[in-house]
Design a protein around this motif. Structure first.
Motif, PDB file in Angstrom:
ATOM      1  N   ALA A   1       0.789  -1.283  -0.112  1.00 62.86           N
ATOM      2  CA  ALA A   1       0.048   0.083   0.159  1.00 62.86           C
ATOM      3  C   ALA A   1       0.848   1.031  -0.004  1.00 62.86           C
ATOM      4  O   ALA A   1       0.633   2.288  -0.630  1.00 62.86           O
ATOM      5  CB  ALA A   1      -1.017   0.082   1.025  1.00 62.86           C
ATOM      6  N   LEU A   2       1.860   1.197   0.680  1.00 65.04           N
ATOM      7  CA  LEU A   2       2.828   2.255   0.791  1.00 65.04           C
ATOM      8  C   LEU A   2       3.386   2.662  -0.561  1.00 65.04           C
ATOM      9  O   LEU A   2       3.583   3.819  -1.156  1.00 65.04           O
ATOM     10  CB  LEU A   2       4.110   2.294   1.731  1.00 65.04           C
ATOM     11  N   VAL A   3       3.846   1.611  -1.351  1.00 61.93           N
ATOM     12  CA  VAL A   3       4.549   1.889  -2.774  1.00 61.93           C
ATOM     13  C   VAL A   3       3.438   2.364  -3.608  1.00 61.93           C
ATOM     14  O   VAL A   3       3.853   3.197  -4.236  1.00 61.93           O
ATOM     15  CB  VAL A   3       5.104   0.803  -3.073  1.00 61.93           C
ATOM     16  N   ALA A   4       2.513   1.728  -3.510  1.00 63.87           N
ATOM     17  CA  ALA A   4       1.249   2.231  -4.419  1.00 63.87           C
ATOM     18  C   ALA A   4       0.982   3.841  -3.935  1.00 63.87           C
ATOM     19  O   ALA A   4       0.692   4.605  -4.937  1.00 63.87           O
ATOM     20  CB  ALA A   4      -0.081   1.503  -4.137  1.00 63.87           C
ATOM     21  N   LEU A   5       0.882   3.954  -2.770  1.00 63.41           N
ATOM     22  CA  LEU A   5       0.474   5.566  -2.369  1.00 63.41           C
ATOM     23  C   LEU A   5       1.608   6.594  -2.572  1.00 63.41           C
ATOM     24  O   LEU A   5       1.414   7.620  -3.251  1.00 63.41           O
ATOM     25  CB  LEU A   5       0.326   5.636  -1.151  1.00 63.41           C
ATOM     26  N   ALA A   6       2.806   6.231  -2.057  1.00 64.30           N
ATOM     27  CA  ALA A   6       3.888   7.127  -2.452  1.00 64.30           C
ATOM     28  C   ALA A   6       4.684   7.038  -3.595  1.00 64.30           C
ATOM     29  O   ALA A   6       4.758   7.922  -4.527  1.00 64.30           O
ATOM     30  CB  ALA A   6       4.944   6.588  -1.213  1.00 64.30           C
ATOM     31  N   HIS A   7       4.900   6.084  -4.341  1.00 65.23           N
ATOM     32  CA  HIS A   7       5.829   5.905  -5.330  1.00 65.23           C
ATOM     33  C   HIS A   7       4.942   5.974  -6.658  1.00 65.23           C
ATOM     34  O   HIS A   7       5.325   6.341  -7.729  1.00 65.23           O
ATOM     35  CB  HIS A   7       6.656   4.736  -5.384  1.00 65.23           C
ATOM     36  N   ASP A   8       3.578   5.418  -6.530  1.00 61.53           N
ATOM     37  CA  ASP A   8       3.177   5.582  -7.829  1.00 61.53           C
ATOM     38  C   ASP A   8       2.002   6.536  -7.831  1.00 61.53           C
ATOM     39  O   ASP A   8       1.521   6.776  -8.844  1.00 61.53           O
ATOM     40  CB  ASP A   8       2.209   4.007  -7.631  1.00 61.53           C
ATOM     41  N   ARG A   9       1.876   7.220  -6.788  1.00 62.20           N
ATOM     42  CA  ARG A   9       0.852   8.319  -6.612  1.00 62.20           C
ATOM     43  C   ARG A   9       1.177   9.617  -6.352  1.00 62.20           C
ATOM     44  O   ARG A   9       1.641  10.687  -7.344  1.00 62.20           O
ATOM     45  CB  ARG A   9      -0.295   7.836  -6.084  1.00 62.20           C
ATOM     46  N   THR A  10       1.813   9.758  -5.067  1.00 62.80           N
ATOM     47  CA  THR A  10       2.088  11.228  -4.675  1.00 62.80           C
ATOM     48  C   THR A  10       3.419  11.756  -5.274  1.00 62.80           C
ATOM     49  O   THR A  10       3.547  12.886  -5.542  1.00 62.80           O
ATOM     50  CB  THR A  10       2.141  10.934  -3.017  1.00 62.80           C
ATOM     51  N   LEU A  11       4.408  10.985  -5.177  1.00 61.41           N
ATOM     52  CA  LEU A  11       5.760  11.452  -5.778  1.00 61.41           C
ATOM     53  C   LEU A  11       5.844  11.955  -7.193  1.00 61.41           C
ATOM     54  O   LEU A  11       6.283  12.997  -7.717  1.00 61.41           O
ATOM     55  CB  LEU A  11       6.903  10.407  -5.489  1.00 61.41           C
ATOM     56  N   PRO A  12       4.937  11.049  -8.062  1.00 64.23           N
ATOM     57  CA  PRO A  12       4.897  11.554  -9.371  1.00 64.23           C
ATOM     58  C   PRO A  12       4.089  12.917  -9.640  1.00 64.23           C
ATOM     59  O   PRO A  12       4.445  13.639 -10.444  1.00 64.23           O
ATOM     60  CB  PRO A  12       4.319  10.358 -10.121  1.00 64.23           C
ATOM     61  N   VAL A  13       2.949  12.954  -8.863  1.00 65.85           N
ATOM     62  CA  VAL A  13       2.377  13.970  -8.758  1.00 65.85           C
ATOM     63  C   VAL A  13       2.874  15.355  -8.490  1.00 65.85           C
ATOM     64  O   VAL A  13       2.818  16.396  -8.968  1.00 65.85           O
ATOM     65  CB  VAL A  13       0.973  13.789  -7.937  1.00 65.85           C
ATOM     66  N   LEU A  14       3.756  14.958  -7.529  1.00 65.77           N
ATOM     67  CA  LEU A  14       4.553  16.225  -7.059  1.00 65.77           C
ATOM     68  C   LEU A  14       6.037  16.461  -7.817  1.00 65.77           C
ATOM     69  O   LEU A  14       6.852  17.520  -7.541  1.00 65.77           O
ATOM     70  CB  LEU A  14       5.378  15.948  -5.376  1.00 65.77           C
ATOM     71  N   GLY A  15       6.248  15.464  -8.719  1.00 68.54           N
ATOM     72  CA  GLY A  15       7.497  15.708  -9.702  1.00 68.54           C
ATOM     73  C   GLY A  15       8.790  15.154  -8.934  1.00 68.54           C
ATOM     74  O   GLY A  15       9.909  15.485  -9.591  1.00 68.54           O
ATOM     75  N   PHE A  16       8.590  14.348  -8.097  1.00 72.39           N
ATOM     76  CA  PHE A  16       9.620  13.807  -7.442  1.00 72.39           C
ATOM     77  C   PHE A  16      10.066  12.511  -8.193  1.00 72.39           C
ATOM     78  O   PHE A  16      11.145  11.807  -7.482  1.00 72.39           O
ATOM     79  CB  PHE A  16       9.677  13.573  -5.564  1.00 72.39           C
ATOM     80  N   ALA A  17       9.275  11.893  -8.715  1.00 71.79           N
ATOM     81  CA  ALA A  17       9.664  10.571  -9.393  1.00 71.79           C
ATOM     82  C   ALA A  17       8.758  10.166 -10.380  1.00 71.79           C
ATOM     83  O   ALA A  17       7.656  11.236 -10.817  1.00 71.79           O
ATOM     84  CB  ALA A  17       9.176   9.347  -8.271  1.00 71.79           C
ATOM     85  N   ALA A  18       9.284   9.520 -11.379  1.00 69.84           N
ATOM     86  CA  ALA A  18       8.532   9.106 -12.732  1.00 69.84           C
ATOM     87  C   ALA A  18       7.215   8.551 -12.593  1.00 69.84           C
ATOM     88  O   ALA A  18       6.919   7.999 -11.442  1.00 69.84           O
ATOM     89  CB  ALA A  18       9.273   8.381 -13.640  1.00 69.84           C
ATOM     90  N   ARG A  19       6.234   8.892 -13.331  1.00 67.53           N
ATOM     91  CA  ARG A  19       4.815   8.377 -13.377  1.00 67.53           C
ATOM     92  C   ARG A  19       5.144   6.948 -13.484  1.00 67.53           C
ATOM     93  O   ARG A  19       5.974   6.171 -13.992  1.00 67.53           O
ATOM     94  CB  ARG A  19       3.995   8.866 -14.337  1.00 67.53           C
ATOM     95  N   PRO A  20       4.114   6.024 -12.842  1.00 64.96           N
ATOM     96  CA  PRO A  20       4.307   4.370 -12.995  1.00 64.96           C
ATOM     97  C   PRO A  20       4.505   3.894 -14.394  1.00 64.96           C
ATOM     98  O   PRO A  20       5.231   3.175 -14.541  1.00 64.96           O
ATOM     99  CB  PRO A  20       3.057   3.955 -12.364  1.00 64.96           C
TER     100      PRO A  20
END
Length: 154
Positions: free
Chosen positions: A101-120
């Motif tokens: 759940a954490l990877v889905a929420l943080a890396h797949d959703r929040t970080l991409p929206v904030l521009g800190f990681a690539a979209r899934p």
């Protein structure tokens, strides 16, 4: 069935300790199976690259990255520990569900929206599987340590 009294404070403390130990375990997994093997920046690197428009000195940047990583791991662990006090099903699969759940929420959703990681959809298979594996380890270790500590402070 446990007769233990529910306590957000005790749960948060147990989760915080679990999150700290789990952050170390997650870091170890990422050293063995790095999500970005070609030198792409990690989210904490992106976050500290120009905070408030100013450039940090090398040592300040490294310290800020470490603070973000360990602070996030401890804070998420504390929140998890508090949640588990009133919603025990959050511990399903010995914490693996929490990690997923954490990877889905943080890396797949929040970080991409904030521009800190690539979209899934732009992530490589390696990046996705490494993040998933390291977060499952984080979840399992958080739950293992949390449950031990929580029994000790009851």
């Amino acid at each position: 069935m446990s007769t233990r009294t529910r306590s957000i404070a005790k749960g948060a403390i147990a989760g915080l300790l679990g999150g700290i130990v789990a952050t170390a375990a997650k870091s170890a997994v990422e050293k063995i199976y790095p999500p970005r093997p070609h030198g792409e920046p990690e989210p904490p690197q992106v976050l500290t690259s120009k905070p408030g428009g100013r450039v940090l000195a090398f040592r300040q940047n490294l310290a800020a990255q470490e603070a973000i990583q360990w602070g996030f791991g401890a804070t998420v662990g504390a929140a998890y520990g508090a949640l588990v006090e009133f919603y025990p099903p959050a511990t399903s699969k010995q914490g693996a569900s929490f990690g997923m759940a954490l990877v889905a929420l943080a890396h797949d959703r929040t970080l991409p929206v904030l521009g800190f990681a690539a979209r899934p959809e732009a992530q490589t298979k390696r990046e996705h599987t490494s993040e998933l594996a390291s977060h499952i380890v984080y979840g399992v270790v958080t739950e293992t340590v949390r449950s031990i500590v929580r029994r000790m402070i009851d």
